[in-house]
Design an enzyme around this catalytic site. Sequence first.
Site, short mmCIF file in Angstrom:
data_model
loop_
_atom_site.label_atom_id
_atom_site.label_comp_id
_atom_site.label_asym_id
_atom_site.label_seq_id
_atom_site.Cartn_x
_atom_site.Cartn_y
_atom_site.Cartn_z
N TYR A 165 0.86 -1.19 0.00
CA TYR A 165 0.00 0.00 0.00
C TYR A 165 0.89 1.23 0.00
O TYR A 165 1.83 1.33 0.78
CB TYR A 165 -0.90 0.00 1.23
N HIS A 166 0.59 2.19 -0.87
CA HIS A 166 1.42 3.39 -1.04
C HIS A 166 0.89 4.52 -0.17
O HIS A 166 -0.21 5.03 -0.38
CB HIS A 166 1.41 3.81 -2.51
N GLY A 167 1.69 4.94 0.82
CA GLY A 167 1.32 6.09 1.64
C GLY A 167 1.55 7.38 0.89
O GLY A 167 1.94 7.40 -0.28
N SER A 199 4.00 -0.93 -5.94
CA SER A 199 2.66 -0.56 -5.50
C SER A 199 1.79 -0.31 -6.73
O SER A 199 2.04 0.63 -7.48
CB SER A 199 2.71 0.72 -4.65
N GLU A 239 -2.43 6.52 -5.84
CA GLU A 239 -2.84 6.07 -4.51
C GLU A 239 -2.24 6.97 -3.44
O GLU A 239 -2.90 7.28 -2.43
CB GLU A 239 -2.39 4.62 -4.29
#
Length: 317
Positions: free
Chosen positions: A116-118, A183, A189
């Site tokens: 998951y890409h912050g 990702s 994202e």
Amino acid sequence: MTSSTYFASQLEEWIFLKYLEKYFFHMVIYSTMLIVVILIPFIIPLCILFFVYLSSFFYLICQRTHKLQEDYSSNKWDSARLTVATKWDGFARFWNGYELHGTENLPDGPGLIIYYHGSIPVDYIYFLHRLFILKRRLCYSVADEFVFKLPGLKPLLDLMGVMRGTKEECVNILKNGHLVGLSPGGVREALFSDQSYKLVWCKRKGFAEVAIHAKVPIIPMYTQNVREGYRTFGSITLTRWLYEHVKLPVLPPYGGLPVKFRTYIGEPIPYDPNITAEELAEKTKAALRSLIQKHQQIPGNICNALKERFHEEKKKD
């Protein structure tokens, strides 16, 4: 001009100068404080960028000093990699109390890590360096095209195995026994996900095709509280308009609060010759969502994330 008019204008000028002299210092102080308040949310992201460039400069110095060849996959670079990894890991421990869970789920051979890409991938940077410290293993990474346009980062990108990541390139690296991290949501994202930790993949399945062609497992990964640490202006219409037109994250991220970061590596999804790319993509998305729902308070809460950071006991898996 009459003498009375001249006297009045001089009086006004004198009063203005006295007023300016009296309050000028206060104006400077208040203006400075306002600028500082505006800049505070951007200080830590700027520090992260500074550390990135410092790492790249260090690798360049090592290359010139030790006359190392540009075979960046060579273990001759491991000493330099370990030095940089140790510094990054020290910062990760100090600022975010960084923890890495689930390394036993990483295969000894090749594997495709889907994360998951912050808002900024600082948690992924932490992971790469902690992994190298623990296992002396390099995980190749796929980055957005704009990263390669940033000046001065070539030594760092090459040594960390960061690549544009065509399907053929990813398959070849996996077939050579390496880990590859990417990702599917990418910059989109990073910008437009939020405290609900929704996945913004836009029906992407290229990563699943890579995994099938290379016959490797997919390993989901996510970092707890990454959205509470850093935020973006993704909810602003201007951000979306700019991204759709120039495909660049024009507005900078902000935040950098010392919240608790825990990276969780989920159980691998084994290679299945009978599954299609669409099915594997959906299976991966479900696995990553499950990992997020298991470990993340949704919606994310900054206060709780800060409490976790300074809690004495580590949260149990």
